[in-house]
Design a protein around this motif. Structure first.
Motif, PDB file in Angstrom:
ATOM      1  N   GLY A 184      -5.332 -16.775 -12.747  1.00 11.54           N
ATOM      2  CA  GLY A 184      -6.531 -16.576 -12.264  1.00 11.54           C
ATOM      3  C   GLY A 184      -6.671 -16.190 -10.678  1.00 11.54           C
ATOM      4  O   GLY A 184      -7.704 -15.754 -10.160  1.00 11.54           O
ATOM      5  N   SER A 185      -5.869 -16.709  -9.914  1.00  7.73           N
ATOM      6  CA  SER A 185      -5.786 -16.450  -8.214  1.00  7.73           C
ATOM      7  C   SER A 185      -4.541 -16.068  -7.742  1.00  7.73           C
ATOM      8  O   SER A 185      -3.441 -16.472  -8.340  1.00  7.73           O
ATOM      9  CB  SER A 185      -6.160 -17.604  -7.762  1.00  7.73           C
ATOM     10  OG  SER A 185      -6.102 -17.845  -6.320  1.00  7.73           O
ATOM     11  N   VAL A 186      -4.372 -15.207  -6.787  1.00  3.56           N
ATOM     12  CA  VAL A 186      -3.350 -14.937  -6.279  1.00  3.56           C
ATOM     13  C   VAL A 186      -2.669 -15.964  -5.377  1.00  3.56           C
ATOM     14  O   VAL A 186      -1.601 -15.740  -4.923  1.00  3.56           O
ATOM     15  CB  VAL A 186      -3.676 -13.623  -5.268  1.00  3.56           C
ATOM     16  CG1 VAL A 186      -4.153 -12.287  -5.913  1.00  3.56           C
ATOM     17  CG2 VAL A 186      -4.338 -13.992  -3.989  1.00  3.56           C
ATOM     18  N   CYS A 187      -3.327 -16.994  -5.081  1.00  4.78           N
ATOM     19  CA  CYS A 187      -2.928 -18.096  -4.382  1.00  4.78           C
ATOM     20  C   CYS A 187      -1.818 -18.806  -5.386  1.00  4.78           C
ATOM     21  O   CYS A 187      -0.894 -19.556  -4.698  1.00  4.78           O
ATOM     22  CB  CYS A 187      -4.025 -19.087  -4.087  1.00  4.78           C
ATOM     23  SG  CYS A 187      -5.442 -18.501  -3.100  1.00  4.78           S
ATOM     24  N   GLU A 188      -1.794 -18.649  -6.473  1.00  2.00           N
ATOM     25  CA  GLU A 188      -0.904 -19.112  -7.448  1.00  2.00           C
ATOM     26  C   GLU A 188       0.144 -18.473  -7.564  1.00  2.00           C
ATOM     27  O   GLU A 188       1.310 -18.865  -8.275  1.00  2.00           O
ATOM     28  CB  GLU A 188      -1.253 -19.665  -8.940  1.00  2.00           C
ATOM     29  CG  GLU A 188      -2.783 -20.386  -8.849  1.00  2.00           C
ATOM     30  CD  GLU A 188      -3.489 -20.213 -10.159  1.00  2.00           C
ATOM     31  OE1 GLU A 188      -2.903 -19.682 -10.978  1.00  2.00           O
ATOM     32  OE2 GLU A 188      -4.685 -20.825 -10.062  1.00  2.00           O
ATOM     33  N   LEU A 189       0.217 -17.362  -6.934  1.00  2.00           N
ATOM     34  CA  LEU A 189       1.557 -16.255  -6.939  1.00  2.00           C
ATOM     35  C   LEU A 189       2.269 -16.335  -5.552  1.00  2.00           C
ATOM     36  O   LEU A 189       1.827 -16.544  -4.768  1.00  2.00           O
ATOM     37  CB  LEU A 189       1.093 -15.182  -7.701  1.00  2.00           C
ATOM     38  CG  LEU A 189       0.210 -14.989  -8.755  1.00  2.00           C
ATOM     39  CD1 LEU A 189       0.024 -13.528  -8.895  1.00  2.00           C
ATOM     40  CD2 LEU A 189       1.261 -15.268 -10.081  1.00  2.00           C
TER      41      LEU A 189
ATOM     42  N   GLY B 233       5.215 -10.861  -3.354  1.00  2.00           N
ATOM     43  CA  GLY B 233       5.889  -9.754  -4.121  1.00  2.00           C
ATOM     44  C   GLY B 233       5.484  -9.666  -5.533  1.00  2.00           C
ATOM     45  O   GLY B 233       6.170  -8.578  -6.383  1.00  2.00           O
ATOM     46  N   GLU B 234       4.883 -10.756  -6.071  1.00  2.00           N
ATOM     47  CA  GLU B 234       4.665 -10.860  -7.764  1.00  2.00           C
ATOM     48  C   GLU B 234       2.977 -10.264  -7.662  1.00  2.00           C
ATOM     49  O   GLU B 234       2.897  -9.997  -8.911  1.00  2.00           O
ATOM     50  CB  GLU B 234       4.416 -12.163  -8.115  1.00  2.00           C
ATOM     51  CG  GLU B 234       5.850 -12.983  -7.971  1.00  2.00           C
ATOM     52  CD  GLU B 234       5.723 -14.352  -8.412  1.00  2.00           C
ATOM     53  OE1 GLU B 234       6.686 -14.763  -9.002  1.00  2.00           O
ATOM     54  OE2 GLU B 234       4.663 -14.933  -8.485  1.00  2.00           O
ATOM     55  N   TRP B 235       2.540  -9.782  -6.766  1.00  3.93           N
ATOM     56  CA  TRP B 235       1.359  -9.208  -6.901  1.00  3.93           C
ATOM     57  C   TRP B 235       1.048  -7.959  -5.941  1.00  3.93           C
ATOM     58  O   TRP B 235       1.540  -8.181  -4.713  1.00  3.93           O
ATOM     59  CB  TRP B 235      -0.140 -10.235  -6.995  1.00  3.93           C
ATOM     60  CG  TRP B 235      -0.139 -10.839  -5.749  1.00  3.93           C
ATOM     61  CD1 TRP B 235       0.356 -11.910  -5.397  1.00  3.93           C
ATOM     62  CD2 TRP B 235      -1.107 -10.434  -4.565  1.00  3.93           C
ATOM     63  NE1 TRP B 235       0.306 -12.313  -4.100  1.00  3.93           N
ATOM     64  CE2 TRP B 235      -0.740 -11.552  -3.612  1.00  3.93           C
ATOM     65  CE3 TRP B 235      -1.964  -9.646  -4.539  1.00  3.93           C
ATOM     66  CZ2 TRP B 235      -1.656 -11.374  -2.435  1.00  3.93           C
ATOM     67  CZ3 TRP B 235      -2.710  -9.634  -3.403  1.00  3.93           C
ATOM     68  CH2 TRP B 235      -2.584 -10.340  -2.442  1.00  3.93           C
ATOM     69  N   GLU B 236      -0.093  -7.229  -6.093  1.00  2.00           N
ATOM     70  CA  GLU B 236      -0.335  -6.199  -5.188  1.00  2.00           C
ATOM     71  C   GLU B 236      -1.931  -5.853  -5.153  1.00  2.00           C
ATOM     72  O   GLU B 236      -2.556  -6.010  -6.219  1.00  2.00           O
ATOM     73  CB  GLU B 236       0.603  -4.908  -5.108  1.00  2.00           C
ATOM     74  CG  GLU B 236       0.365  -4.317  -6.404  1.00  2.00           C
ATOM     75  CD  GLU B 236       1.300  -2.999  -6.430  1.00  2.00           C
ATOM     76  OE1 GLU B 236       2.117  -2.948  -5.612  1.00  2.00           O
ATOM     77  OE2 GLU B 236       1.005  -2.116  -7.525  1.00  2.00           O
ATOM     78  N   TRP B 237      -2.371  -5.299  -4.164  1.00  2.00           N
ATOM     79  CA  TRP B 237      -3.903  -5.027  -4.182  1.00  2.00           C
ATOM     80  C   TRP B 237      -3.979  -3.585  -4.733  1.00  2.00           C
ATOM     81  O   TRP B 237      -3.112  -2.484  -4.476  1.00  2.00           O
ATOM     82  CB  TRP B 237      -4.301  -4.937  -2.748  1.00  2.00           C
ATOM     83  CG  TRP B 237      -4.419  -6.181  -2.050  1.00  2.00           C
ATOM     84  CD1 TRP B 237      -3.758  -6.407  -0.819  1.00  2.00           C
ATOM     85  CD2 TRP B 237      -5.359  -7.239  -2.193  1.00  2.00           C
ATOM     86  NE1 TRP B 237      -4.140  -7.714  -0.437  1.00  2.00           N
ATOM     87  CE2 TRP B 237      -5.039  -8.109  -1.210  1.00  2.00           C
ATOM     88  CE3 TRP B 237      -6.421  -7.525  -3.031  1.00  2.00           C
ATOM     89  CZ2 TRP B 237      -6.020  -9.319  -1.305  1.00  2.00           C
ATOM     90  CZ3 TRP B 237      -7.108  -8.665  -3.099  1.00  2.00           C
ATOM     91  CH2 TRP B 237      -6.606  -9.599  -2.280  1.00  2.00           C
ATOM     92  N   VAL B 238      -4.709  -3.334  -5.887  1.00  2.00           N
ATOM     93  CA  VAL B 238      -5.177  -2.252  -6.306  1.00  2.00           C
ATOM     94  C   VAL B 238      -5.864  -1.170  -5.391  1.00  2.00           C
ATOM     95  O   VAL B 238      -6.802  -1.426  -4.678  1.00  2.00           O
ATOM     96  CB  VAL B 238      -6.223  -1.916  -7.727  1.00  2.00           C
ATOM     97  CG1 VAL B 238      -6.164  -0.623  -8.045  1.00  2.00           C
ATOM     98  CG2 VAL B 238      -5.560  -3.100  -8.569  1.00  2.00           C
ATOM     99  N   GLY B 239      -5.130   0.070  -5.119  1.00  2.00           N
ATOM    100  CA  GLY B 239      -5.448   0.955  -4.238  1.00  2.00           C
ATOM    101  C   GLY B 239      -5.002   0.949  -2.722  1.00  2.00           C
ATOM    102  O   GLY B 239      -5.745   1.376  -1.816  1.00  2.00           O
TER     103      GLY B 239
END
Length: 503
Positions: free
Chosen positions: A72-77, A80-86
């Motif tokens: 539910g939050s990028v703070c938990e990742l 490199g495991e996530w990126e901003w859309v756009g």
């Protein structure tokens, strides 16, 4: 023969309100044109305020890699495991990483913007009452607004961005109050309330338009340029066609210029200003003989400051109560407007709906204003907003209750929008011309203090923002009982006129 000579020698000394009612027209073609052109400044003023929820929004993000479970939050990742859309350039949040431990910086820059508004309101309020005048102050404020807004688009980092937002806020603080006073001072007393309420249609239209502009310009840097250029165009295309306030000329002792504007208003409205009629301050207006030469001369300027407002017990009490009302009104109004980020619904739709909800509030308030007066309406609109904010604080942000909570927010902003623009009219009528903008500047500073606090309250999230807004609305309505009614009362020019009328 002697009787005819004496009748010709009679000189009629009138205040501006009396001259508008008897000879010029309270709201004719001249006032309509002046009113519309002046209040376009409110539309572009709204751009600089409501650009924030879009430029500082949290964009969508997505998971990348096998280990990402889409928490539910990028703070938990991990990085490199996530990126901003756009990409990162969509908003200031994504470009400078204003998330997790740095999330507070979003509310901080918004509060700093309103801190700039607070300082600017005081300074421009003084300048517009003194040597710059209403028109001159509006010109400087709008020019600085456009310049600082455009430069903001080139901010290399968060802290430069924050400084430029402060400077934009500083200039924004002068736009609203200067435009309002310049637009309403040439209007007669029986039309001033309705016209003053209509001022805020321009502000709400600006909020709705900025939603469209933000939908077109997704990148925050492009958005700032698109939102700032209209202010510069306004300075060069519209302001040259505006006239200075005749009331400001009168209290500055420039009787000739004030009379010329009144004559222009009369002729534009299909009326005529008789040769034996002259402008005078409130305490001077009467009918006397053989004073024409004296009345045609310019006089020493009547000068006042916020110190004079505090020195007189009557205006001191009015100022303190007006400060409280403007503080809580602004806290609730801007708080609900910015709280759309916590409602978990479409941002563009929410901002537009809030703006649309404000518009009927202005019309309804304008009608009720002439029937019930300023004081009862201030109390009623504040308590209306407080009630629905209280209901909103009791609703959970899930399922159907999410929609109910959004409706409570819309009704809350509906009520406080009526209060917020009513307070401009009410405050302007509580103080004489010599200190009107200084008093408005002071109460605007209080309003900006409420606006400074609003983003901080919004960051709290959950039920707390609505609860704070509810208490503010209810307390504000109670304070309004301490003010006098000003409905159908003249706009007094000096302290002497105001005190004489209250005796």
């Amino acid at each position: 023969m002697s009787a005819e000579k004496n009748s010709e020698a009679v000189v009629e000394k009138l205040s501006i309100d009396e001259m508008l009612q008897k000879h010029c027209g309270e709201f004719g073609k001249w006032q309509l044109k002046h009113f519309v052109l002046t209040n376009l400044a409110w539309t572009f003023y709204a751009f600089h305020i409501m650009v924030m929820p879009f430029a500082d929004r949290i964009p969508e993000w997505r998971c990348v890699g096998r280990d990402c479970e889409g928490g539910g939050s990028v703070c938990e990742l991990r990085p490199g495991e996530w990126e901003w859309v756009g990409g990162r350039s969509g908003s200031t949040v994504s470009e400078w990483g204003l998330i997790c431990g740095d999330k507070f910086k979003v509310g901080l820059v918004q509060s700093i913007f309103f801190a700039g508004c607070m300082i600017g309101a005081g300074i421009f309020g003084h300048l517009s009452d003194s040597f710059l005048g209403r028109k001159g102050s509006l010109t400087v404020a709008c020019a600085l607004n456009g310049i600082f807004g455009c430069i903001t688009a080139f901010s290399p980092n968060y802290w430069i961005y924050t400084i430029l937002r402060f400077l934009t806020g500083f200039s924004s603080g002068g736009v609203g109050l200067c435009a309002f006073v310049l637009a309403t001072e040439p209007i007669g007393p029986t039309k001033r309330g309705s016209a003053g309420m209509s001022t805020f249609y321009f502000f709400s239209s600006g909020i709705a338009l900025v939603s469209l502009v933000a939908y077109i310009f997704h990148m925050w840097r492009h958005l700032y340029i698109a939102a700032s250029i209209p202010s510069l165009l306004y300075v060069f295309i519209v302001i040259p066609f505006l006239s200075e306030s005749p009331r400001w000329y009168l209290v500055r002792g420039r009787i000739t210029e004030a009379t010329q504007i009144m004559a222009l208003i009369a002729s534009s409205n299909g009326r005529h200003l008789p040769s034996g009629v002259f402008l005078a301050l409130d305490e001077e207006s009467s009918t006397n003989e053989e004073e024409e030469e004296f009345l045609m001369e310019d006089k020493v300027a009547q000068i006042g400051s916020i110190v004079d407002v505090i020195r007189f017990p009557m205006t001191r009490t009015r100022l303190l109560v007006a400060i409280v009302l403007n503080f809580v009104g602004s806290l609730v109004y801007y708080g609900i407007s910015l709280n759309v980020v916590n409602l978990k619904t479409n941002l563009y739709m929410n901002v537009a709906l809030n703006a649309i909800a404000e518009m009927p509030a202005f019309g309804i308030t304008a009608v009720l204003l002439e029937r019930y007066g300023r004081k009862p309406l201030t109390i009623g609109t504040m308590w209306f907003s407080g009630f629905f904010c209280l209901l909103g604080s009791l609703m959970k942000n899930v399922g159907i209750w999410k929609i109910v909570r959004m409706v409570c927010g819309i009704l809350g902003v509906f009520g406080m929008a009526g209060t917020y623009n009513l307070l401009f009219i009410y405050t302007a009528e509580l103080f004489p011309t010599v200190v009107r903008n200084a008093a408005l500047g002071c109460t605007n500073q209080a309003a900006e203090m409420g606006a400074i606090l609003a983003p901080i309250v919004v960051v709290l999230g959950g039920w707390l923002p609505f609860a704070v807004f509810a208490v503010s609305g209810i307390v504000g309505g109670a304070f309004a009982f301490l003010l006098p009614e000003t409905h159908n009362q003249p706009l007094y020019d000096t302290f002497a006129g105001l005190v004489a009328a209250s005796v």
